[in-house]
Design a protein around this motif. Structure first.
Motif, PDB file in Angstrom:
ATOM      1  N   THR A  88      65.240 115.469  28.336  1.00 18.38           N
ATOM      2  CA  THR A  88      66.694 115.337  28.476  1.00 18.38           C
ATOM      3  C   THR A  88      67.065 114.475  29.669  1.00 18.38           C
ATOM      4  O   THR A  88      67.918 113.585  29.572  1.00 18.38           O
ATOM      5  N   THR A 188      77.340  99.764  18.480  1.00 16.40           N
ATOM      6  CA  THR A 188      78.092 100.711  19.300  1.00 16.40           C
ATOM      7  C   THR A 188      79.494 100.187  19.608  1.00 16.40           C
ATOM      8  O   THR A 188      80.445 100.956  19.671  1.00 16.40           O
ATOM      9  N   VAL A 199      80.751 110.803  22.862  1.00 20.11           N
ATOM     10  CA  VAL A 199      79.958 111.885  22.281  1.00 20.11           C
ATOM     11  C   VAL A 199      79.633 111.588  20.820  1.00 20.11           C
ATOM     12  O   VAL A 199      78.500 111.795  20.357  1.00 20.11           O
ATOM     13  N   ARG A 200      80.606 111.091  20.068  1.00 16.66           N
ATOM     14  CA  ARG A 200      80.373 110.782  18.657  1.00 16.66           C
ATOM     15  C   ARG A 200      79.393 109.618  18.499  1.00 16.66           C
ATOM     16  O   ARG A 200      78.555 109.624  17.603  1.00 16.66           O
ATOM     17  N   ARG A 201      79.492 108.617  19.379  1.00 15.64           N
ATOM     18  CA  ARG A 201      78.540 107.505  19.312  1.00 15.64           C
ATOM     19  C   ARG A 201      77.127 107.987  19.627  1.00 15.64           C
ATOM     20  O   ARG A 201      76.163 107.553  18.998  1.00 15.64           O
ATOM     21  N   LEU A 202      77.031 108.898  20.598  1.00 17.23           N
ATOM     22  CA  LEU A 202      75.708 109.451  20.939  1.00 17.23           C
ATOM     23  C   LEU A 202      75.127 110.236  19.770  1.00 17.23           C
ATOM     24  O   LEU A 202      73.946 110.095  19.439  1.00 17.23           O
ATOM     25  N   ARG A 203      75.971 111.036  19.120  1.00 15.96           N
ATOM     26  CA  ARG A 203      75.493 111.923  18.045  1.00 15.96           C
ATOM     27  C   ARG A 203      75.171 111.178  16.763  1.00 15.96           C
ATOM     28  O   ARG A 203      74.150 111.458  16.120  1.00 15.96           O
ATOM     29  N   TYR A 204      76.011 110.218  16.387  1.00 11.11           N
ATOM     30  CA  TYR A 204      75.870 109.598  15.068  1.00 11.11           C
ATOM     31  C   TYR A 204      75.192 108.226  15.093  1.00 11.11           C
ATOM     32  O   TYR A 204      74.807 107.717  14.040  1.00 11.11           O
ATOM     33  N   THR A 206      73.355 106.687  18.490  1.00  7.86           N
ATOM     34  CA  THR A 206      72.252 106.574  19.434  1.00  7.86           C
ATOM     35  C   THR A 206      71.092 107.496  19.082  1.00  7.86           C
ATOM     36  O   THR A 206      69.944 107.050  18.946  1.00  7.86           O
ATOM     37  N   LEU A 207      71.360 108.796  18.950  1.00  4.66           N
ATOM     38  CA  LEU A 207      70.278 109.751  18.698  1.00  4.66           C
ATOM     39  C   LEU A 207      69.557 109.491  17.369  1.00  4.66           C
ATOM     40  O   LEU A 207      68.311 109.546  17.327  1.00  4.66           O
ATOM     41  N   PRO A 208      70.272 109.223  16.264  1.00  7.79           N
ATOM     42  CA  PRO A 208      69.521 108.904  15.025  1.00  7.79           C
ATOM     43  C   PRO A 208      68.628 107.673  15.159  1.00  7.79           C
ATOM     44  O   PRO A 208      67.526 107.645  14.596  1.00  7.79           O
ATOM     45  N   ARG A 211      65.370 108.515  16.986  1.00  6.15           N
ATOM     46  CA  ARG A 211      64.665 109.677  16.435  1.00  6.15           C
ATOM     47  C   ARG A 211      63.157 109.586  16.626  1.00  6.15           C
ATOM     48  O   ARG A 211      62.518 110.528  17.093  1.00  6.15           O
TER      49      ARG A 211
END
Length: 290
Positions: A88, A188, A199-204, A206-208, A211
């Motif tokens: 993290t 982005t 937060v939405r950019r990170l979730r949908y 960046t993180l995918p 992976r």
């Protein structure tokens, strides 16, 4: 296969022969010997020979309360310092450094990587000096008129976990920095224009797209953390009592301090099994979805 095909295959394998011999001699050989020792009552007492005892060492381990305590502390140490801490914090630092100015990136990267390249014993001494009762942490708390801490006695497993986070975060940061650099900025930026917040950019987004990097980093951090010995031994020696005695420390204590080589080697094989289980889980998570 025809004779010519077999000859061609043999010639292709010929350059690998020296490496294969070395692996069998210095890797497979010692591993096989350790597996044999784990099924014996071998000791470091000068007695010659060792008797085959079958699964007695493994039965003893599962019936040993100290072993079960070591397994639990190993899981806590791994989850806190590798899965949550290094992973993290490394991702957070990589994201912040990407948005920071060049001097800030250079200074932050230098500080984090310095902790990583320090020899383990030096890092352990620095963190011991930081957490001890008369150490740096309490000196700062005293200046702020806050209660002093003695984590090496009251919360030793968390103290060594934070020490491992401090020392090992650089690896995750470097991996995630490289992975973030591969994400197209126009993706982005388009999401931001469409009204997606951070937060939405990170979730949908960046993180995918991270992976596979996340899975690989988690696996490598977990395997390296499972084998941490010098850091814990130098800071707490597994104590006080056995409150920071992870499996590597427990294995060392049984094999070399109590001279129970057979039992200690059996514990080492069980530690290898734990690492293999983590690897299988991470590899399944890394499989490409059809």
């Amino acid at each position: 296969m025809s004779r010519n095909a077999r000859a061609a295959a043999a010639w292709r394998w010929l350059p690998l022969a020296p490496a294969t011999v070395l692996l069998l001699l210095f890797l497979a050989g010692p591993i096989g010997y350790c597996v044999w020792i784990a099924f014996t009552d071998a000791q470091l007492t000068g007695a010659s020979g060792a008797d085959f005892v079958g699964l007695d060492n493994f039965r003893r381990a599962f019936a040993d309360e100290d072993f079960r305590n070591a397994v639990w502390l190993t899981l806590v140490f791994t989850v806190v310092s590798a899965v949550l801490g290094q992973n993290t914090l490394g991702l957070a630092l990589a994201g912040l450094m990407r948005a920071a100015s060049r001097p800030v990136r250079t200074l932050t990267g230098a500080l984090v990587i310095t902790a990583w390249v320090l020899p383990e014993i030096v890092a352990a001494f620095l963190l011991y000096a930081f957490f001890r009762r008369e150490g740096t942490l309490n000196a700062v708390l005293d200046q702020l008129h806050l209660p002093s801490q003695n984590w090496l006695f009251t919360l030793p497993i968390l103290a060594v976990s934070f020490a491992n986070v401090w020392r090992g975060t650089a690896f995750s940061m470097l991996v995630y920095s490289a992975a973030l650099a591969e994400i197209p900025r126009d993706v982005t930026e388009a999401a931001a224009v469409d009204g997606a917040g951070g937060v939405r950019r990170l979730r949908y987004i960046t993180l995918p797209m991270l992976r596979r990097s996340i899975g690989t980093t988690l696996m490598l951090n977990t395997l390296s953390t499972l084998s941490v010995f010098g850091l814990i031994w130098a800071m707490t020696r597994g104590g006080p009592g056995s409150r920071s005695q992870t499996l590597p420390v427990f294995m060392y204590d049984q094999a070399f301090l109590k001279s129970l080589i057979g039992y200690g080697t059996a514990v080492a094989l069980l530690l290898l099994l734990v690492g293999s289980l983590f690897s299988v889980v991470y590899l399944r998570l890394l499989k490409v979805e059809v």
